[in-house]
Design a protein around this motif. Structure first.
Motif, short mmCIF file in Angstrom:
data_model
loop_
_atom_site.label_atom_id
_atom_site.label_comp_id
_atom_site.label_asym_id
_atom_site.label_seq_id
_atom_site.Cartn_x
_atom_site.Cartn_y
_atom_site.Cartn_z
N UNK A 122 2.58 -7.01 -2.66
CA UNK A 122 3.62 -6.08 -3.11
C UNK A 122 3.01 -4.90 -3.86
N UNK A 123 2.05 -5.19 -4.73
CA UNK A 123 1.40 -4.12 -5.49
C UNK A 123 0.57 -3.21 -4.59
N UNK A 124 -0.03 -3.77 -3.56
CA UNK A 124 -0.77 -2.93 -2.61
C UNK A 124 0.18 -2.09 -1.77
N UNK A 125 1.34 -2.64 -1.44
CA UNK A 125 2.28 -1.92 -0.59
C UNK A 125 2.79 -0.65 -1.25
N UNK A 126 3.14 -0.73 -2.54
CA UNK A 126 3.77 0.43 -3.18
C UNK A 126 2.79 1.59 -3.37
N UNK A 127 1.47 1.32 -3.31
CA UNK A 127 0.52 2.41 -3.49
C UNK A 127 -0.20 2.78 -2.20
N UNK A 128 0.15 2.14 -1.08
CA UNK A 128 -0.57 2.39 0.17
C UNK A 128 -0.49 3.85 0.59
N UNK A 129 0.67 4.47 0.43
CA UNK A 129 0.82 5.85 0.90
C UNK A 129 -0.03 6.84 0.11
N UNK A 130 -0.50 6.42 -1.09
CA UNK A 130 -1.33 7.30 -1.91
C UNK A 130 -2.82 7.05 -1.72
N UNK A 131 -3.19 6.01 -0.96
CA UNK A 131 -4.60 5.64 -0.84
C UNK A 131 -5.32 6.35 0.30
N UNK A 132 -4.58 7.01 1.15
CA UNK A 132 -5.22 7.78 2.20
C UNK A 132 -5.36 7.03 3.51
N UNK A 133 -5.58 7.80 4.56
CA UNK A 133 -5.66 7.24 5.92
C UNK A 133 -6.88 6.34 6.10
N UNK A 134 -8.01 6.73 5.49
CA UNK A 134 -9.23 5.95 5.67
C UNK A 134 -9.07 4.54 5.10
N UNK A 135 -8.41 4.41 3.94
CA UNK A 135 -8.20 3.09 3.36
C UNK A 135 -7.33 2.24 4.27
N UNK A 136 -6.27 2.84 4.81
CA UNK A 136 -5.39 2.08 5.70
C UNK A 136 -6.13 1.67 6.96
N UNK A 137 -6.98 2.54 7.45
CA UNK A 137 -7.74 2.22 8.66
C UNK A 137 -8.73 1.09 8.41
N UNK A 138 -9.29 1.04 7.22
CA UNK A 138 -10.29 0.02 6.90
C UNK A 138 -9.67 -1.31 6.50
N UNK A 139 -8.38 -1.34 6.28
CA UNK A 139 -7.73 -2.55 5.78
C UNK A 139 -6.50 -2.90 6.61
N UNK A 140 -6.68 -2.88 7.92
CA UNK A 140 -5.53 -3.13 8.79
C UNK A 140 -5.03 -4.57 8.69
N UNK A 141 -5.91 -5.53 8.43
CA UNK A 141 -5.46 -6.90 8.29
C UNK A 141 -4.59 -7.07 7.04
N UNK A 142 -4.99 -6.37 5.98
CA UNK A 142 -4.15 -6.40 4.77
C UNK A 142 -2.80 -5.75 5.04
N UNK A 143 -2.80 -4.68 5.81
CA UNK A 143 -1.53 -4.03 6.18
C UNK A 143 -0.66 -4.99 6.99
N UNK A 144 -1.28 -5.75 7.87
CA UNK A 144 -0.51 -6.72 8.66
C UNK A 144 0.07 -7.81 7.77
N UNK A 145 -0.72 -8.24 6.79
CA UNK A 145 -0.22 -9.27 5.88
C UNK A 145 0.96 -8.75 5.06
N UNK A 146 0.91 -7.49 4.65
CA UNK A 146 2.05 -6.90 3.94
C UNK A 146 3.29 -6.92 4.82
N UNK A 147 3.11 -6.56 6.08
CA UNK A 147 4.24 -6.55 7.02
C UNK A 147 4.82 -7.95 7.18
N UNK A 148 3.97 -8.96 7.21
CA UNK A 148 4.43 -10.33 7.44
C UNK A 148 5.09 -10.96 6.23
N UNK A 149 4.66 -10.62 5.01
CA UNK A 149 5.06 -11.38 3.83
C UNK A 149 5.99 -10.64 2.88
N UNK A 150 5.96 -9.32 2.87
CA UNK A 150 6.71 -8.55 1.88
C UNK A 150 8.01 -8.05 2.51
N UNK A 151 9.06 -7.99 1.70
CA UNK A 151 10.36 -7.53 2.19
C UNK A 151 10.28 -6.08 2.67
#
Length: 756
Positions: free
Chosen positions: A629-658
């Motif tokens: 949840x804490x990673x989700x609310x700041x994802x949009x501020x972390x930049x494209x490179x961070x999201x690209x490097x952490x796609x599994x974490x992004x998938x976990x957010x999609x699976x577990x967070x409302x």
């Protein structure tokens, strides 16, 4: 309790108890004889001799601990402890202990001597520790419900809960007295106070009077029914309990092994691979070791390995883990665990954007008029309204705005005297002091904190008078000190999350003022500093000695302790106390930052993403949920490179967070990221809080006692006929008062005829 500290006086307790029962065993006495004995103890508590009072208090503590010298098993000790605690409560022991506690708190001689001492030890707080131990045992035993509770015990539990929540003889609830002890300790006015016991008793008192998470959920359901809101889409407690933990991110060495295995076993059925990947959503995601620089831990790309590390693998790779058959895929829950939610503000924003695009003008807050919009927009609005969620907080904010706008028309608000309301009203004048004191203690107990000469000493109730001289004694003391700090962190984290959740349910602005005090006292960087450690080591720490746990240590013969047995610790894989503390701190961080862009940016500025990612290594579903949840609310501020490097974490957010429909958390940059909006956001919230407190609690400005909206009596005879209470000494100085205030003051009568 520190075992070597209280086992020594245990013999005195038993001797005192036996001498007064005249050789008979407590378990053999009838209830009437036990009552008579407790009554004699209460009479003996009222003597002026301090040593005699302490002797009687120790006897009461021995009863509350279950007369362990007469028991043969742990179960017997717990049974008699529960029986004796209810007996002590029925005889009025808690009230007598409360008076003694007030005397000890106001004991200026003890406080001044403790301030002058260079080193404070257990001996400086003996009386306080005995009193607090009895009170804690009473609160905890009465609070916990069991299946074999007698009817009179059930009635006593409810009566005791009401008594603790209501203002006592001092005009304040019991929890407020304990808060006062915390602030006195942190201001160095009473450094001998046993803070661990005070915080534990404070946490259990708030838990008992306000209710735990189960009671909180039930109160939330009743509150929504009272406000005629739709029921909750799901029970969050059940959803989290049913949630499975994901595997932690793989280390660099594991990545190399996986690549070797992939080359060795290239032909594997696709459905088996799907099953394996579904079980391990973090597989193949790049993650660093604990000792790596946190600033650089999220700069790599997925699967990248340092060429210098390629020569490390000198042994053949192990066989692949056994893959579960495809039929087990049916056991995975279908769909997402949470129902999506949409705020009314989100629907308004969506329609405003659509109207500007297709029509060229907006209709304000109108969410019903869809004239001129294309059919897909109609369907989108219909879907959004199906998942619209109105929280109790939104209703409270709207009601508060109406009361501020029309105070005369709507009249005075009827405030229900709930335990949370009574506690908030008592805490309000010194709320900032309470919050700062709790955070000071949390900082002092955090494992990442370094000892400073000016920091508060939280070890006053754990250090013995004589420091250890052998290696074994030093090891025991070291374990006890670490355990002591862990308990303090546990109590403070649990207390803060309870206060935040109950105040939010009682009124949103009560929650917001506590949140602001926490944020302004640097709670966010403090919690991030707490997690900036080897979190797996902290959660698997073994700072306990099983053979010294109560009641095992007083029933069974103690084995000889050696340095090797102390190093081995217990057989538990995790320290549930530390796991509990970590989850509570993450929940507090979520509460503080949810829907607050300025505080979310604090997470980004303090580089919390790599710290939180390391916390994902703890394979526990609830902890992972709040980290994501804490990673989700700041994802949009972390930049494209961070999201690209952490796609599994992004998938976990999609699976577990409302999911929040039309929330662009996974992409894009929000306009709210503009820094000049942040200070305005906090200032507006502060203004709303001050208006709420002024309207509801300030007696001089329209609070419960009237104020500027109180009707004025314009009748001269009525005003002059009112009886005015004058002080007793006024009649002796009446002539002097007339001379000073009336005759000697020049009165310009013509000024009354002039227009102002």
């Amino acid at each position: 309790t520190c075992m070597h500290a209280w086992l020594r006086p245990g013999k005195k307790k038993k001797k005192e108890t036996r001498s007064r029962v005249r050789g008979r065993r407590w378990v053999e006495l009838s209830v009437e004889e036990q009552r008579a004995y407790v009554m004699r103890l209460l009479d003996a508590l009222e003597v002026t001799d301090r040593d005699k009072r302490l002797k009687v208090a120790r006897a009461i503590l021995y009863l509350a601990q279950g007369v362990y010298d007469e028991c043969d098993s742990d179960v017997d000790v717990l049974y008699w402890a529960r029986h004796n605690v209810f007996l002590l409560y029925h005889m009025g022991v808690f009230t007598a202990l409360l008076e003694l506690l007030n005397m000890e708190i106001d004991n200026s001689q003890a406080c001044s001597s403790a301030v002058r001492k260079p080193a404070i030890s257990l001996a400086d707080s003996t009386e306080l520790r005995v009193l607090l131990s009895i009170m804690y045992l009473m609160v905890e035993n009465i609070r916990v419900q069991t299946e074999d509770d007698r009817p009179e015990w059930i009635a006593a539990r409810e009566t005791f809960r009401i008594e603790l929540a209501a203002p006592m003889c001092s005009g304040e609830p019991f929890a407020l007295l304990l808060f006062t002890m915390v602030t006195k300790f942190c201001s160095m006015n009473a450094p001998h106070f046993p803070m661990k016991k005070v915080l534990l008793l404070l946490w259990k008192t708030v838990l008992f009077t306000l209710g735990g998470f189960e009671e909180l959920q039930a109160m939330k359901v009743r509150g929504r029914e009272r406000l005629q809101l739709p029921p909750l889409p799901e029970d969050s407690i059940r959803v989290v309990r049913a949630m499975r933990a994901a595997s932690p991110p793989a280390s660099a060495m594991e990545l190399i092994e996986q690549q070797q295995q992939a080359r060795r076993y290239p032909l594997v059925k696709q459905d088996s691979l799907d099953t394996y990947n579904e079980r391990d959503p973090f597989k193949n995601e790049e993650a660093r070791d604990e000792d790596e620089d946190p600033e650089d831990s999220d700069s790599g790309i997925e699967g990248e390995v340092d060429p210098l590390d390629r020569d490390v693998i000198i042994q053949p790779p192990p066989p692949p883990p056994p893959l579960r058959p495809p039929t087990e895929r049916l056991n995975f829950p279908k769909g997402l665990p949470w129902a999506p939610k949409v705020r009314e503000k989100d629907i308004e924003h969506f329609l405003e954007t659509s109207r500007n695009k297709f029509i060229g003008f907006t209709l304000g807050n109108d969410i019903d008029t869809l004239v001129g919009l294309p059919r897909p927009i109609h369907e989108s609005v219909k879907t959004l309204k199906q998942h619209k969620y109105v929280s109790i907080a939104e209703v409270q904010i709207k009601r508060e705005q109406e009361l501020q706008k029309c105070p005369m028309t709507l009249g005075e608000e009827e405030v229900e005297e709930t335990p949370a309301e009574i506690l908030y009203l008592g805490m309000l004048p010194n709320l900032s002091q309470y919050v700062i004191a709790l955070l000071k203690l949390l900082l002092a107990a955090a494992p990442t904190s370094k000892a400073k000469t000016d920091s508060i000493n939280i070890l006053a109730d754990v250090l013995p008078e004589e420091m250890p001289i052998t290696v074994l004694q030093s090891m025991k003391l070291g374990i006890d000190v670490n355990r002591h700090k862990e308990i303090i962190v546990k109590a403070i984290s649990a207390l803060l999350i309870l206060l935040l959740k109950h105040f939010k349910l009682n009124h949103i602005y009560q929650f917001e003022i506590v949140s602001q005090h926490l944020v302004f006292a640097n709670c966010i960087p403090l919690i991030l500093k707490f997690f900036n450690q080897n979190i797996m080591s902290y959660i698997s720490a073994k700072n306990s000695i099983c053979v010294l746990d109560f009641p095992h240590c007083v029933v069974h013969e103690l084995p000889e302790l050696t340095a090797e047995s102390l190093e081995a610790g217990d057989n538990n894989q995790f320290c549930w106390r530390n796991l509990f503390s970590c989850i509570n701190l993450l929940r507090i961080l979520n509460k503080l930052t949810k829907w607050k862009h300025s505080r979310t940016m604090m997470l980004v500025v303090f580089k919390s993403a790599p710290i939180l990612k390391r916390a994902l290594k703890v394979k526990q579903a609830m902890m992972q949920l709040y980290v994501l949840k804490l990673l989700k609310i700041q994802t949009k501020y972390l930049g494209r490179q961070w999201r690209k490097s952490n796609m599994k974490t992004m998938s976990a957010i999609y699976q577990k967070v409302r999911h929040r429909l039309n929330d662009d958390w996974a992409y894009g940059n929000d306009i709210d990221a503009r820094p000049w909006y942040f200070q305005v956001e906090e200032c507006d919230m502060r203004e709303s809080i001050e208006k709420f407190n002024s309207r509801r609690y300030d007696r001089s400005r329209g609070g419960p006692a009237g104020g500027e909206f109180t009707p004025v009596d314009n009748c001269l005879q009525s005003v002059l006929g009112q009886r005015v209470e004058l002080p007793e000494d006024f009649q002796y100085s009446y002539e002097l008062w007339l001379e000073r205030e009336v005759f000697s003051q020049p009165i310009q009568w013509e000024g009354l005829l002039e227009r102002p």
